[in-house]
Design a protein around this motif. Sequence first.
Motif: not given
Length: 458
Positions: A296-319
Amino acid sequence: MSTDFEADGIDRSRLRRLLARERAAFVDRNPRSAAAYAGAAHLFGRVPMTWMNKNAAGFPVYVDRARGARLTDIDGNEYVDFCLGDTGAMAGHSPAPVTAAVTRRLADLGGATTMLPTEEAAPVGAELARRFGLPAWSFTLTATDANRWAIRLLRAVTGRPRILVNSYCYHGSVDESLIVVGPDGRPRSRPGNVGAPCDVTTTSRVAEFNDLDGLARELAHGDVAAVLMEPALTNIGIVLPEPGYLDGVRALTRQHGTYLINDETHTFSAGPGGATAAWGLTPDVVTIGKAIGGGIPVGAYGLCAELAAALNGRADLDLVDMGGVGGTLAGNPVSIAATRATLQEVLTDDAFAGMIDVATGFADGIGAIIDRYGLPWSVSQLGARVEYRFAAPAPRTGTESAARADAVLEDYLHVYLANRGILMTPFHNMALMCPQTTGEDVARHHEVFADALGELVD
């Protein structure tokens, strides 16, 4: 491509005659598939997806049904399937737990796509975290999409514009990955690149696999956001890492402030956690697709904790909305249900152990046959995946591997095998084992393979 009889021990005139004979036999054996292909005038390339035109005989066989390691075409011919949808069916065709999970989701619960989460997604993320060692996961429909999104995230968090890949790597249709090292040693667009939005050398850098000096030179420019790589090259033929190479890549990326993405879409064959777990790797991001959904079609990506925290802390990025991942159907209930069943019930630790054991038998047997005929070939194994190469020793870079391709010889082997009920991955001599692949299946391949070489070399 080798064209010299003395160079590889193969009479090229005989090879061409045998290929013509096998192609004629293929036409006779598959009249309904031939008619279906001829009648598909309203499909671009006469196939649902143009990759399906990569075949050795002039037209593909058309599938009627497939279960486990077996496939039957519309002419009633049965095959031992070592292609397995080019990894997409590494769990086997229609494994019972996946069929049950998808049926329950569609027939009993409904809601094929809702743009709302289901409770099954969290256990899937937890299982991927257990296997690959990265704590934060999200889903796409393909590994290509996972790679595209990972690239965007890492450009955003680093402020750097370029991505580095290995020459003749494979990361789906990611624009940034279609770059190779040219004959003059300079980067250039990969031959055949279709509709590139810009010169790929403006977005990407490239280094040969197994070349730490080349990687260091490219990273020294200071503009590379991420190295996107397979831990072993696969789609140009299996190219395995030399001792110390992957540790060197990790050290250089850290030294230059560059993130490391392991694309495990094909190297997942190395074990339950792919090459990342099997070889003790520590990437910042893992991308994967195809096999984890059991077809069944699927893909995934996993992030290390440091990277996930850095991205979640960026209010300027529309995630959430306009960030660029796209894919309204990503993370849909059907693909999540299929992935949970595949990981928890089909491609288990025990299943991988069995698959790798069968693959080792495949590799040993092929090596013995090649030695029997005195051919200057080699065999490479990547867990449950095996390939025989028209080179000895096996190529150590993507460019070397590309240079040793032999389309006529590959086509002969593929058509010969197909005419006798064996399907291989169509763009090289690669065989993948699924949980249902047996030693008897391997023995049948070896019997036919030896016959093919016997007609060619004796």
